[in-house]
Design a protein around this motif. Structure first.
Motif, PDB file in Angstrom:
ATOM      1  N   ILE A 163       5.789  -8.932  -5.851  1.00 16.95           N
ATOM      2  CA  ILE A 163       5.909  -7.491  -5.618  1.00 16.95           C
ATOM      3  C   ILE A 163       4.901  -7.066  -4.558  1.00 16.95           C
ATOM      4  N   ALA A 164       3.615  -7.346  -4.813  1.00 19.69           N
ATOM      5  CA  ALA A 164       2.597  -6.793  -3.927  1.00 19.69           C
ATOM      6  C   ALA A 164       2.700  -7.376  -2.530  1.00 19.69           C
ATOM      7  N   ILE A 165       2.635  -8.695  -2.422  1.00 25.68           N
ATOM      8  CA  ILE A 165       2.545  -9.277  -1.087  1.00 25.68           C
ATOM      9  C   ILE A 165       3.855  -9.080  -0.325  1.00 25.68           C
ATOM     10  N   ASP A 166       4.979  -9.324  -1.000  1.00 25.71           N
ATOM     11  CA  ASP A 166       6.246  -9.169  -0.300  1.00 25.71           C
ATOM     12  C   ASP A 166       6.530  -7.701   0.041  1.00 25.71           C
ATOM     13  N   LEU A 167       6.174  -6.814  -0.875  1.00 25.72           N
ATOM     14  CA  LEU A 167       6.408  -5.393  -0.593  1.00 25.72           C
ATOM     15  C   LEU A 167       5.546  -4.934   0.575  1.00 25.72           C
ATOM     16  N   ASN A 168       4.315  -5.402   0.606  1.00 25.58           N
ATOM     17  CA  ASN A 168       3.439  -5.036   1.713  1.00 25.58           C
ATOM     18  C   ASN A 168       3.962  -5.588   3.036  1.00 25.58           C
ATOM     19  N   ASP A 169       4.484  -6.838   2.977  1.00 25.53           N
ATOM     20  CA  ASP A 169       5.082  -7.401   4.189  1.00 25.53           C
ATOM     21  C   ASP A 169       6.243  -6.539   4.656  1.00 25.53           C
ATOM     22  N   TRP A 170       7.032  -6.096   3.687  1.00 25.48           N
ATOM     23  CA  TRP A 170       8.199  -5.280   4.030  1.00 25.48           C
ATOM     24  C   TRP A 170       7.769  -3.937   4.605  1.00 25.48           C
ATOM     25  N   LEU A 171       6.667  -3.391   4.047  1.00 26.06           N
ATOM     26  CA  LEU A 171       6.204  -2.084   4.515  1.00 26.06           C
ATOM     27  C   LEU A 171       5.699  -2.143   5.957  1.00 26.06           C
ATOM     28  N   TRP A 340      -0.437   9.622   3.149  1.00 29.05           N
ATOM     29  CA  TRP A 340       0.078   8.267   3.345  1.00 29.05           C
ATOM     30  C   TRP A 340      -0.354   7.647   4.672  1.00 29.05           C
ATOM     31  N   ASP A 341      -0.114   8.388   5.786  1.00 29.40           N
ATOM     32  CA  ASP A 341      -0.363   7.809   7.112  1.00 29.40           C
ATOM     33  C   ASP A 341      -1.808   7.388   7.267  1.00 29.40           C
ATOM     34  N   ASN A 342      -2.704   8.291   6.861  1.00 23.08           N
ATOM     35  CA  ASN A 342      -4.129   8.030   6.919  1.00 23.08           C
ATOM     36  C   ASN A 342      -4.492   6.787   6.106  1.00 23.08           C
ATOM     37  N   TYR A 343      -3.939   6.720   4.879  1.00 19.95           N
ATOM     38  CA  TYR A 343      -4.234   5.615   3.971  1.00 19.95           C
ATOM     39  C   TYR A 343      -3.677   4.311   4.520  1.00 19.95           C
ATOM     40  N   TYR A 344      -2.470   4.385   5.035  1.00 21.77           N
ATOM     41  CA  TYR A 344      -1.797   3.209   5.600  1.00 21.77           C
ATOM     42  C   TYR A 344      -2.646   2.601   6.705  1.00 21.77           C
ATOM     43  N   GLU A 345      -3.174   3.471   7.581  1.00 20.23           N
ATOM     44  CA  GLU A 345      -4.054   3.002   8.656  1.00 20.23           C
ATOM     45  C   GLU A 345      -5.290   2.321   8.076  1.00 20.23           C
ATOM     46  N   PHE A 346      -5.891   2.976   7.062  1.00 23.76           N
ATOM     47  CA  PHE A 346      -7.171   2.499   6.545  1.00 23.76           C
ATOM     48  C   PHE A 346      -7.050   1.111   5.926  1.00 23.76           C
ATOM     49  N   VAL A 347      -5.977   0.884   5.146  1.00 25.56           N
ATOM     50  CA  VAL A 347      -5.858  -0.400   4.461  1.00 25.56           C
ATOM     51  C   VAL A 347      -5.081  -1.410   5.298  1.00 25.56           C
ATOM     52  N   GLY A 348      -4.800  -1.072   6.539  1.00 28.44           N
ATOM     53  CA  GLY A 348      -4.129  -2.016   7.422  1.00 28.44           C
ATOM     54  C   GLY A 348      -2.735  -2.379   6.962  1.00 28.44           C
ATOM     55  N   GLY A 349      -2.035  -1.448   6.342  1.00 28.74           N
ATOM     56  CA  GLY A 349      -0.649  -1.686   5.952  1.00 28.74           C
ATOM     57  C   GLY A 349      -0.483  -2.369   4.607  1.00 28.74           C
ATOM     58  N   ARG A 350      -1.599  -2.883   4.018  1.00 32.00           N
ATOM     59  CA  ARG A 350      -1.464  -3.520   2.693  1.00 32.00           C
ATOM     60  C   ARG A 350      -1.611  -2.429   1.637  1.00 32.00           C
ATOM     61  N   VAL A 351      -0.532  -1.698   1.414  1.00 26.32           N
ATOM     62  CA  VAL A 351      -0.638  -0.489   0.602  1.00 26.32           C
ATOM     63  C   VAL A 351      -0.777  -0.803  -0.887  1.00 26.32           C
ATOM     64  N   VAL A 352       0.081  -1.741  -1.397  1.00 28.55           N
ATOM     65  CA  VAL A 352       0.030  -2.048  -2.827  1.00 28.55           C
ATOM     66  C   VAL A 352      -1.139  -2.994  -3.075  1.00 28.55           C
ATOM     67  N   ALA A 353      -2.125  -2.505  -3.827  1.00 25.78           N
ATOM     68  CA  ALA A 353      -3.343  -3.284  -4.029  1.00 25.78           C
ATOM     69  C   ALA A 353      -3.174  -4.235  -5.200  1.00 25.78           C
ATOM     70  N   THR A 354      -3.889  -5.372  -5.166  1.00 25.34           N
ATOM     71  CA  THR A 354      -3.787  -6.335  -6.257  1.00 25.34           C
ATOM     72  C   THR A 354      -5.093  -6.522  -6.993  1.00 25.34           C
TER      73      THR A 354
END
Lengths: 510, 326
Positions: A163-171, A340-354
């Motif tokens: 879920i996390a890694i693949d979803l982040n890849d998809w995002l 979202w946009d701000n957060y997306y930038e900050f975490v480098g696109g890896r939105v779902v944290a593990t």
């Protein structure tokens, strides 16, 4: 009733004392905190051993040590004393301070998991009970068996990977292809088709509508770049509000008398206006403001229901309140997604944290931090709630079926009440009584289950603290865990008993 | 079947197969259970796993039929990739074959099939001991409390309450941290010491209602001693409840043991179990997912089949289910 409660409290107190005593002895015998120091031959090691013996009271015999510990722990339970002494860890930290932080983290996890599991579980249980022996029923039954049989630790690691890694890849490049949209559409169609039920034509119609709506929505959202930068906007908030008003009215009261519908729609309208009117206030509010706004919304909803409800006043009020709550959550989600946009930038696109509970060094204001918490909560909550969800849905289903076969339900049907009235007013109310008590019993077990989830996801809660303490043979933090779980278990068992007696008038307390 | 006799009243019922044939309770239950399709499939799968795990690596000194040992370190072939193939050649696969290492190898070249089978064996053994011993304690305490009532009941049930408020996983972890070193058998005993509480409550409830029944009163009037009433008159009537609960506790024990071993408080090396395998190889998930997937699949398979068997038993023992005719 009072005598019963008093007797129950005294018994609970005794059980808690005995339970903590057994746990204390077992924890004390489970290992020697000094073992590591004894093996070392550093200079001055005797001093450190003596120091630790002094701090952890290791020279006192275990039963006496328990009494001393109990004296300190009792101060935590007595309100307004403010001095709480649960001893020290092997590293010399104050355990009550450690516990306070861990409790907040665990509470967050448990609350979200329980609320989601109860809502989804009860809904699934009701639907499968009403559609007994259909394909939907069989699939849900099978799924719940699978969930109960899943080892959480294994499933959690799978979630992390798939879920996390693949979803982040998809995002990173979120587009929905035509086949993918078609597949999701078919699944949605199958689910809705079997939920709506009825004759073949009705099933096919609901399948087609759900298929087109889901698939189309996915493609449209993908084409407009919504997944890259999701948000709702005031229009969607309004649509959700009106849909909630109509849907809830259909379930709770029906459209025969219009008062309930008007009240619900008026509440939705008030919500839409409030969303626009409070815009400056909602840009970066504090939690206190948000809570006050929620209270205000509920108060307004009660007022509207009272004013417009007429003869259906009670139904109108409860429908309006639910509409107001749903709208409040939609508005919250809407505002949260602005970050979202701000957060997306900050975490480098890896939105779902593990791992962990928050992104280090991130501060995005109220909404940004909320989004951060949500993305961190998503996976542990999912892992934690699946087992409870399966239990709740099975239990609700069994309980509903039991009630639906009762004589009074047949009486209600035979006097010509509509299906909705029979189900909502007669069956549901009685069918959910055992479920409330089950949830209360289950809560203590959930904290125990959180031990694994917290370890896998690095969630620094009580379970994490307990496992760490056990690995380091650190008695006091481990005992703090047993103290909290014991109190929760005793308290909620008692609440469950009292709630059962209160909800079910057939039970007489003597 | 149409015979001239059909005209006679009563004979027709028998021909159409709706005449009532006397059956014992046991026969009824067995029939209902054997007709529960999901439970039967599960039973077959469960027995297959059981036989596979115990025969392939052997029990104690008796060697198994599988060519590799679960301790022998070998050379890693093809990165330890599994050689198992189930897609037939005409579908574009490699054909159906086991290969040298059907489940692959771990990083030291140990055959993973042998290791998984050994883990399954230990996990199953623990589960059986927990199910058996835990149910035994539960029945003992529940029966004594429900039959004798009075202060016996108060003490036993308060004791049950005390055990119940401690989170199962945590309290077992505290003891198992030490007991795990003494081998899987003692770990199982420790787990069993804390898993009897649910059954004890259920059995007590059953006994409370059964002890007031006329047949118990008759036995008592005839001077039957208490233990004989419990064993011969009441216990057989609670057999269904006990059997279902014991079966379901077996599934719970598998999950609990694997969770403990995963956290590092359960089975310790050199022994292994399914939970320990998952724990040891979770770091290898990205590079060698099969090391992580196989033990998990076996845990799910065991727990799922046992749960289905328990569900089938519950349905079979339920007297309200009277769908079986003739």
């Amino acid at each position: 009733m009072l005598a019963f409660i008093v007797r129950r409290v005294i018994a609970a107190f005794g059980i808690l004392l005995a339970g903590t005593f057994i746990a204390y002895v077992l924890v004390a015998l489970s290992g020697d905190p000094l073992a590591q120091l004894r093996q070392s031959n550093e200079p001055g090691i005797e001093d450190r051993i003596a120091n630790m013996t002094e701090r952890l009271d290791l020279d006192t015999p275990v039963p006496l040590r328990y009494l001393k510990w109990l004296g300190g722990a009792a101060q935590c339970v007595v309100p307004f004393v403010g001095t709480c002494d649960l001893g020290q860890s092997v590293r010399g930290q104050d355990v009550s301070a450690l516990l306070a932080d861990a409790m907040v983290a665990t509470l967050q996890l448990i609350t979200v998991a329980t609320v989601t599991a109860v809502i989804i579980g009860v809904l699934v249980g009701i639907v499968t009970a009403l559609r007994q022996y259909t394909r939907l029923d069989y699939s849900a039954t099978f799924a719940s068996f699978v969930f109960v049989s899943l080892p959480i630790f294994w499933f959690a690691v799978l979630l992390k990977q798939y879920i996390a890694i693949d979803l982040n890849d998809w995002l990173a490049d979120p587009t929905v292809s035509l086949p993918a949209a078609a597949i999701v559409g078919v699944i949605s169609g199958l689910i809705w088709g079997s939920i709506v039920g009825g004759d073949r034509r009705r099933v096919l119609t609901s399948f087609a509508v759900a298929f087109v709506a889901t698939g189309g929505a996915l493609l449209l959202l993908s084409a407009s770049g919504w997944f890259r930068s999701p948000g709702l906007g005031p229009v969607v908030v309004g649509v959700v509000g009106v849909a909630a008003a109509v849907g809830l009215t259909a379930v709770v009261a029906g459209f025969r008398y219009r008062n309930v519908l008007y009240a619900a729609l008026a509440t939705a309208g008030a919500g839409i206006v409030a969303n626009l009117a409070f815009d400056p206030l909602l840009t970066d509010p504090t939690w206190g403001t948000l809570f006050l706004l929620l209270l205000l919304a509920v108060a307004v909803a009660v007022g509207i229901g009272y004013a417009i409800g007429g003869l259906q006043r009670r139904q109108a009020i409860s429908t309006s309140v639910w509409v107001a709550v749903i709208m409040a959550f939609t508005i919250t989600a809407d505002r949260m997604l602005t970050a979202w946009d701000n957060y997306y930038e900050f975490v480098g696109g890896r939105v779902v944290a593990t791992f962990g509970a928050r992104t280090p060094n991130y501060d995005g204001g109220t909404w940004g931090n909320l989004l951060d918490t949500v993305t961190h909560l998503a996976l542990p909550t999912l892992a934690l709630m699946l087992v409870s969800l399966a239990t709740y849905s099975r239990y609700t289903r069994a309980s509903m079926l039991e009630v639906m076969n009762q004589d009074y339900v047949r009486t209600a049907r035979s006097k010509g009440l509509t299906d909705r009235t029979v189900i909502v007013r007669h069956a549901l109310r009685n069918g959910l009584i055992p479920v409330t008590t089950l949830v209360a019993f289950d809560l203590a077990g959930l904290i125990g289950g959180a031990v694994i989830t917290e370890t896998v996801f690095g969630w620094q809660g009580m379970g994490f603290m307990f496992v760490e303490a056990l690995r380091n043979t650190d008695p006091n933090p481990a005992m703090a865990f047993f103290l909290v779980t014991g109190i929760v278990a005793v308290l909620f068992n008692m609440l469950a008993d009292i709630a059962y007696a209160y909800l079910d008038p057939r039970i007489r307390l003597g | 079947m149409s015979t001239p006799d059909q005209q006679r009243p009563g004979a027709g019922d028998e021909d159409q197969g709706i005449a009532v044939v006397a059956r014992t309770q046991g026969q009824l239950v067995r029939r209902r259970f054997f007709r529960h399709r999901l439970a039967m499939i599960s039973l077959v799968v469960f027995v297959a796993i059981l036989v596979l795990s115990f025969s392939s690596t052997g029990i104690g000194p008796i060697p198994g039929w599988w060519k590799h040992d679960y301790t022998t370190i070998g050379t890693v072939v093809d990165g330890g990739r599994p050689t198992l193939s189930v897609v037939p050649g005409f579908l574009g696969g490699d054909g159906i074959h086991l290969g040298e290492h059907p489940f692959g190898q771990d990083n030291k070249g140990i055959d993973y099939f042998a290791l998984t089978m050994r883990g399954t064996q230990i996990s199953l053994m623990i589960a059986f001991i927990v199910g058996g011993l835990g149910s035994f304690i539960g029945v003992l305490i529940g029966a004594a409390a429900g039959f004798f009532r009075g202060w016996t009941e108060t003490i036993l049930m308060r004791f049950t309450d005390v055990i119940i408020i401690m989170p199962l996983l945590a309290i077992v972890a505290v003891i198992a941290n030490q007991a795990g070193n003494a081998g899987p058998f003692w770990l199982a005993v420790v787990i069993a010491l804390f898993t009897w509480t649910g059954l004890a409550r259920i059995v007590r409830g059953e006994f409370l209602s059964l002890r007031e029944k006329e047949f118990v009163e008759a036995a008592r009037a005839a001077g039957t001693p208490a233990w004989r009433i419990i064993r011969k008159h009441i216990l057989p009537n609670t057999l269904g409840v006990i059997l279902v609960s014991a079966t379901l506790s077996l599934a719970g024990a598998v999950i609990l043991e694997t969770a403990l071993s995963f956290l590092g408080f359960g089975v310790k090396p050199p022994d292994t179990s399914l939970g320990r395998l998952v724990s040891v190889y979770q770091g290898a998930f990205v590079t060698r997912p099969w090391l992580f997937i196989w033990p998990g699949v076996f845990i799910v398979a065991i727990a799922l089949t046992v749960n289905f068997i328990g569900d089938g038993l519950r349905d079979a023992f339920d007297p309200r289910q009277n769908k079986v005719r003739s």
